[in-house]
Design an enzyme around this catalytic site. Sequence first.
Site, short mmCIF file in Angstrom:
data_model
loop_
_atom_site.label_atom_id
_atom_site.label_comp_id
_atom_site.label_asym_id
_atom_site.label_seq_id
_atom_site.Cartn_x
_atom_site.Cartn_y
_atom_site.Cartn_z
N ASP A 79 0.81 -1.22 0.00
CA ASP A 79 0.00 0.00 0.00
C ASP A 79 0.84 1.27 0.00
OD1 ASP A 79 0.71 -0.88 2.63
OD2 ASP A 79 -0.70 0.55 3.50
N GLU A 141 -0.62 -1.96 5.20
CA GLU A 141 0.29 -1.90 6.36
C GLU A 141 0.20 -0.57 7.05
OE1 GLU A 141 3.42 -1.06 8.90
OE2 GLU A 141 3.36 -0.07 6.95
N GLU A 142 -0.15 0.49 6.32
CA GLU A 142 -0.10 1.85 6.85
C GLU A 142 -1.35 2.25 7.63
OE1 GLU A 142 2.51 3.56 6.78
OE2 GLU A 142 3.69 3.00 5.01
N ARG A 183 18.28 -7.28 14.53
CA ARG A 183 18.63 -7.62 15.90
C ARG A 183 17.59 -8.60 16.43
NH1 ARG A 183 19.85 -3.84 19.43
NH2 ARG A 183 19.22 -5.01 21.28
N HIS A 375 7.93 8.51 4.48
CA HIS A 375 6.75 9.32 4.81
C HIS A 375 7.00 10.81 4.54
CE1 HIS A 375 4.30 6.25 7.34
NE2 HIS A 375 5.21 5.60 6.62
#
Length: 405
Positions: A79, A141-142, A183, A375
Amino acid sequence: MSDTTLFAPDVDAMKTWRHAIHQHPELGFEEHDTSALVASQLQAWGYEVHTGIAVTGVVGVLRIGDGSGPRLGLRADMDALPIQEMTGLPWASKVPGKMHGCGHDGHTAMLLGAAQALAERARQGQLPGNGTLVLIFQPAEELGGGGGARRMLEERLFERFPCDAIFGMHNMPGIPVGQVHVRPGAFMASSDKVLIRFIGLGGHGGLPHKAVDPTLPAAATVLALQSIVGRNINPNLAAVISVGRIQAGSAYNIIAESAEIELSVRALDPAVRDVVEQRIRELAEHQARAYGCTSEIRYERGYPVLINAAAPTAFAVEVARKVFGDAQVVADAQPLTGSEDFAFLLEQVPGCYVLVGNGDNGHADGQWAGGCMVHNPHYDFNDACLAVGARLWVGLAEQYFEIGA
């Protein structure tokens, strides 16, 4: 591990897909054209394709050997964002008010490139081992707490397409192209949205004693919120409380009836997340009472803390070092206080989320020079890292099935 240059991902094809998707960005649960592109390509390469999952999600399944071995999930998001693009690039968005400002166009293209290469390897008998490859092209996802990963899970994603491990990937501006950062444990923060409304008694600005001013507890709360991070949270842990909106009144000489503040709250530990919520509620309620007001709190929990499982993370590090060399892999990267709905998938299946460098967006000179964070209306995914992401996907899949992880 066999030669990863054999049937290498097609960089030119990935660039073509990426630019086409970038020019036609689609917001969450609206990715119809992107999904159609993904589905058609996967079908052409021999994948078993499933569409319409979480509205616009696509899952491609490829069986390696007899399919009896481990099941590996790889995920890309599709998206765009509601931002007016300002890059001026030849492949800039053609849709007003929408752009791929986070690089999901690149993520989709990278996984497509890997999908093509892996399918060809399997067809030529060059992909060792047995198992099932599950490619997840995720919408939305946003969209905060209502993201596409949660919706796919609600629609029984892992019941329909079981995975023993799952991996996700995101580009990161500022990390050099070719580097992989990861990580174990908490790698990205939870994300919560909070609306606090203070209710008083409106009145004349010149007669404040005849009113109950809700801006006082609102202002006091804005200042006091940082005491939660500074005095209630272990300094070795992380929490973020950001005031994104303050609103009250409509005229300079009128004391407002109510005042609102809206917060973004992040944490890298589930227990810290709980403490922060408790203290925000207590602080707001008591500030309201201290100034003679009442309060209403709407606390919306969004994405959880993204936690990389130890074994899949070690596996990802091992593969990345084999593919790119030790110097290009940072295995103890600093965690981020951004958020990612891949965290929902990691709550169900052990896995790992990695970052690949986006450098300076690939525009070293001219009118498109300079890098910026995601963004941002000037952001662009760096085509130079298409091969990096796709090669990592291919390496992960190849090694996973070869060793029967």
